[in-house]
Design a protein around this motif. Structure first.
Motif, PDB file in Angstrom:
ATOM      1  N   GLU A  54       0.853  -1.187   0.000  1.00 11.86           N
ATOM      2  CA  GLU A  54       0.000   0.000   0.000  1.00 11.86           C
ATOM      3  C   GLU A  54       0.889   1.236   0.000  1.00 11.86           C
ATOM      4  OE1 GLU A  54      -3.684  -1.685   2.669  1.00 11.86           O
ATOM      5  OE2 GLU A  54      -1.958  -0.848   3.720  1.00 11.86           O
ATOM      6  N   LYS A  55       0.719   2.063  -1.013  1.00  8.36           N
ATOM      7  CA  LYS A  55       1.494   3.306  -1.080  1.00  8.36           C
ATOM      8  C   LYS A  55       0.970   4.257  -0.005  1.00  8.36           C
ATOM      9  CE  LYS A  55       3.478   6.567  -4.187  1.00  8.36           C
ATOM     10  NZ  LYS A  55       4.548   6.368  -5.082  1.00  8.36           N
ATOM     11  N   GLU A  56       1.882   4.795   0.786  1.00  7.13           N
ATOM     12  CA  GLU A  56       1.520   5.711   1.868  1.00  7.13           C
ATOM     13  C   GLU A  56       1.421   7.136   1.333  1.00  7.13           C
ATOM     14  OE1 GLU A  56       0.994   4.939   5.175  1.00  7.13           O
ATOM     15  OE2 GLU A  56       1.143   2.816   4.651  1.00  7.13           O
ATOM     16  N   ASP A  57       0.483   7.906   1.844  1.00  9.00           N
ATOM     17  CA  ASP A  57       0.331   9.315   1.433  1.00  9.00           C
ATOM     18  C   ASP A  57       1.597  10.119   1.720  1.00  9.00           C
ATOM     19  OD1 ASP A  57      -2.260   8.836   0.589  1.00  9.00           O
ATOM     20  OD2 ASP A  57      -3.178   9.569   2.449  1.00  9.00           O
ATOM     21  N   TYR A  98       6.056   2.672   1.301  1.00 12.19           N
ATOM     22  CA  TYR A  98       5.083   1.597   1.140  1.00 12.19           C
ATOM     23  C   TYR A  98       4.950   0.791   2.423  1.00 12.19           C
ATOM     24  CZ  TYR A  98       5.554   2.419  -3.860  1.00 12.19           C
ATOM     25  OH  TYR A  98       5.564   2.996  -5.104  1.00 12.19           O
ATOM     26  N   HIS A  99       3.711   0.544   2.810  1.00 10.02           N
ATOM     27  CA  HIS A  99       3.397  -0.412   3.861  1.00 10.02           C
ATOM     28  C   HIS A  99       3.157  -1.735   3.133  1.00 10.02           C
ATOM     29  CE1 HIS A  99       0.130  -2.483   6.240  1.00 10.02           C
ATOM     30  NE2 HIS A  99       1.190  -2.555   7.032  1.00 10.02           N
ATOM     31  N   TYR A 117       7.693  -1.989   6.203  1.00 10.69           N
ATOM     32  CA  TYR A 117       7.626  -0.734   5.469  1.00 10.69           C
ATOM     33  C   TYR A 117       8.904  -0.575   4.661  1.00 10.69           C
ATOM     34  CZ  TYR A 117       7.683   4.297   4.647  1.00 10.69           C
ATOM     35  OH  TYR A 117       7.739   5.526   4.047  1.00 10.69           O
TER      36      TYR A 117
END
Length: 75
Positions: free
Chosen positions: A12-15, A19-20, A32
């Motif tokens: 999941e791309k973090e804002d 990436y998580h 991460y």
């Protein structure tokens, strides 16, 4: 000879950047990375450590039974 295991990972791309990444078949196995490649390397290390711990404690190693399917939902 080392055993090989196949697992699905989710990135999941973090804002805020980076990436998580986690492995749903291995509860609590999250990490991460600042880059996509670093996140992949980190989750490989995390999965290795997770499985080594399971082996050390003589616990079963999960077999993945996950189906991932994108769906469309009209709202």
């Amino acid at each position: 000879m080392k055993s090989q295991y196949n697992y699905t990972i989710i990135l999941e791309k973090e804002d805020s950047g980076g990436y998580h990444v986690f492995c749903p078949a291995l509860p609590g196995c999250h990490t991460y990375g600042d880059t996509y490649d670093e996140a992949i390397d980190n989750i490989k290390d995390a999965i290795n450590l997770y499985i080594e711990s399971l082996k050390a404690h003589k616990e079963p190693i999960p077999i993945e039974d996950i189906a991932i399917k994108p769906i469309t939902v009209a709202v």
